[in-house]
Motif scaffolding. Sequence first.
Motif, mmCIF file in Angstrom:
data_model
loop_
_atom_site.group_PDB
_atom_site.id
_atom_site.type_symbol
_atom_site.label_atom_id
_atom_site.label_comp_id
_atom_site.label_asym_id
_atom_site.label_seq_id
_atom_site.Cartn_x
_atom_site.Cartn_y
_atom_site.Cartn_z
ATOM 1 N N MET A 99 0.849 -1.178 0.000
ATOM 2 C CA MET A 99 0.000 0.000 0.000
ATOM 3 C C MET A 99 0.894 1.239 0.000
ATOM 4 N N PRO A 100 0.627 2.181 -0.908
ATOM 5 C CA PRO A 100 1.450 3.382 -0.949
ATOM 6 C C PRO A 100 1.257 4.244 0.300
ATOM 7 N N HIS A 101 2.274 4.980 0.625
ATOM 8 C CA HIS A 101 2.218 5.903 1.760
ATOM 9 C C HIS A 101 1.187 6.993 1.450
ATOM 10 N N PRO A 102 0.462 7.495 2.455
ATOM 11 C CA PRO A 102 -0.578 8.504 2.209
ATOM 12 C C PRO A 102 -0.060 9.801 1.578
ATOM 13 N N LEU A 103 1.211 10.113 1.739
ATOM 14 C CA LEU A 103 1.747 11.352 1.170
ATOM 15 C C LEU A 103 2.325 11.185 -0.235
ATOM 16 N N THR A 104 2.337 9.979 -0.763
ATOM 17 C CA THR A 104 2.974 9.733 -2.059
ATOM 18 C C THR A 104 2.418 10.635 -3.158
ATOM 19 N N ASP A 105 1.095 10.727 -3.283
ATOM 20 C CA ASP A 105 0.503 11.553 -4.343
ATOM 21 C C ASP A 105 0.870 13.025 -4.177
ATOM 22 N N ASN A 106 0.819 13.536 -2.945
ATOM 23 C CA ASN A 106 1.175 14.942 -2.705
ATOM 24 C C ASN A 106 2.640 15.195 -3.034
ATOM 25 N N LEU A 107 3.510 14.259 -2.674
ATOM 26 C CA LEU A 107 4.934 14.407 -2.962
ATOM 27 C C LEU A 107 5.191 14.369 -4.467
ATOM 28 N N GLU A 108 4.454 13.529 -5.166
ATOM 29 C CA GLU A 108 4.606 13.463 -6.622
ATOM 30 C C GLU A 108 4.146 14.767 -7.274
ATOM 31 N N GLN A 109 3.041 15.321 -6.806
ATOM 32 C CA GLN A 109 2.556 16.607 -7.338
ATOM 33 C C GLN A 109 3.570 17.714 -7.091
ATOM 34 N N LEU A 110 4.244 17.667 -5.971
ATOM 35 C CA LEU A 110 5.272 18.651 -5.641
ATOM 36 C C LEU A 110 6.507 18.468 -6.530
ATOM 37 N N ALA A 111 6.866 17.217 -6.812
ATOM 38 C CA ALA A 111 8.085 16.914 -7.566
ATOM 39 C C ALA A 111 7.949 17.185 -9.062
ATOM 40 N N ARG A 112 6.784 17.042 -9.625
ATOM 41 C CA ARG A 112 6.613 17.167 -11.084
ATOM 42 C C ARG A 112 7.085 18.513 -11.642
ATOM 43 N N PRO A 113 6.635 19.652 -11.094
ATOM 44 C CA PRO A 113 7.100 20.918 -11.668
ATOM 45 C C PRO A 113 8.601 21.154 -11.455
ATOM 46 N N VAL A 114 9.153 20.641 -10.364
ATOM 47 C CA VAL A 114 10.591 20.782 -10.110
ATOM 48 C C VAL A 114 11.365 20.006 -11.167
ATOM 49 N N ALA A 115 10.933 18.790 -11.448
ATOM 50 C CA ALA A 115 11.590 17.971 -12.475
ATOM 51 C C ALA A 115 11.420 18.608 -13.853
ATOM 52 N N ARG A 116 10.227 19.107 -14.129
ATOM 53 C CA ARG A 116 9.951 19.742 -15.426
ATOM 54 C C ARG A 116 10.879 20.930 -15.652
ATOM 55 N N ALA A 117 11.166 21.692 -14.602
ATOM 56 C CA ALA A 117 12.072 22.844 -14.724
ATOM 57 C C ALA A 117 13.483 22.406 -15.105
ATOM 58 N N ALA A 118 13.836 21.158 -14.774
ATOM 59 C CA ALA A 118 15.148 20.603 -15.140
ATOM 60 C C ALA A 118 15.055 19.800 -16.443
ATOM 61 N N HIS A 119 13.934 19.930 -17.149
ATOM 62 C CA HIS A 119 13.688 19.232 -18.420
ATOM 63 C C HIS A 119 13.654 17.718 -18.240
ATOM 64 N N LEU A 120 13.082 17.282 -17.108
ATOM 65 C CA LEU A 120 12.946 15.864 -16.800
ATOM 66 C C LEU A 120 11.504 15.572 -16.421
ATOM 67 N N GLU A 121 11.181 14.286 -16.336
ATOM 68 C CA GLU A 121 9.858 13.858 -15.911
ATOM 69 C C GLU A 121 9.991 12.957 -14.686
ATOM 70 N N VAL A 122 9.000 13.012 -13.814
ATOM 71 C CA VAL A 122 8.968 12.115 -12.660
ATOM 72 C C VAL A 122 8.406 10.781 -13.126
ATOM 73 N N ARG A 123 9.170 9.733 -12.926
ATOM 74 C CA ARG A 123 8.722 8.382 -13.290
ATOM 75 C C ARG A 123 7.982 7.751 -12.115
ATOM 76 N N SER A 124 8.488 7.977 -10.883
ATOM 77 C CA SER A 124 7.801 7.433 -9.714
ATOM 78 C C SER A 124 8.277 8.137 -8.455
ATOM 79 N N VAL A 125 7.441 8.068 -7.438
ATOM 80 C CA VAL A 125 7.778 8.556 -6.103
ATOM 81 C C VAL A 125 7.430 7.442 -5.142
ATOM 82 N N GLU A 126 8.364 7.141 -4.257
ATOM 83 C CA GLU A 126 8.159 6.074 -3.289
ATOM 84 C C GLU A 126 8.570 6.586 -1.916
#
Length: 157
Positions: free
Chosen positions: A1-28
């Motif tokens: 079962m994923p951790h309850p904060l996984t989705d929020n952390l992924e939403q936070l990470a996506r724009p940061v990765a995008r600014a570096a011209h990368l994509e988030v593949r997964s957050v664990e």
Amino acid sequence: MPHPLTDNLEQLARPVARAAHLEVRSVEVLAHRIPLTVVVRVQRADGTDVHLDECAAVSGPLAEALEASGLLTMAYVLEVSSPGIGEDLLSDREFTSFRGFPVEVLLRRADGAETSHRGHLLSRDEQVVQLNARGRILRLPRGEVLRVRLTEAPSDS
């Protein structure tokens, strides 16, 4: 079962990765580790591997965004890395690299039923994923494929 904060952390990470011209593949979130560990796997848009410098370009700004967000109130470790080759095959490169390896293919049929087939991976194209299942060639409709996962040993289909 994923951790309850996984989705929020992924939403936070996506724009940061995008600014570096990368994509988030997964957050664990590895809550069993002390301290808690957040693993963010990034890749280039074309699916190719990232280098250490690219991971570092995400790590610093992501650490700042995490601190500012207040999502994690306990001690944690942030790891930013390339996804590498995992158990699930996703990219064309992975399907080529693992040709002949034992896999399990999970399908969802038109009626909603899920089935799986095991065999050795032969190929994947726009229409089908092909397996050798104990000498029988299976042509599985790609539109029905939910997941192709490496397995440890070949088995019956």
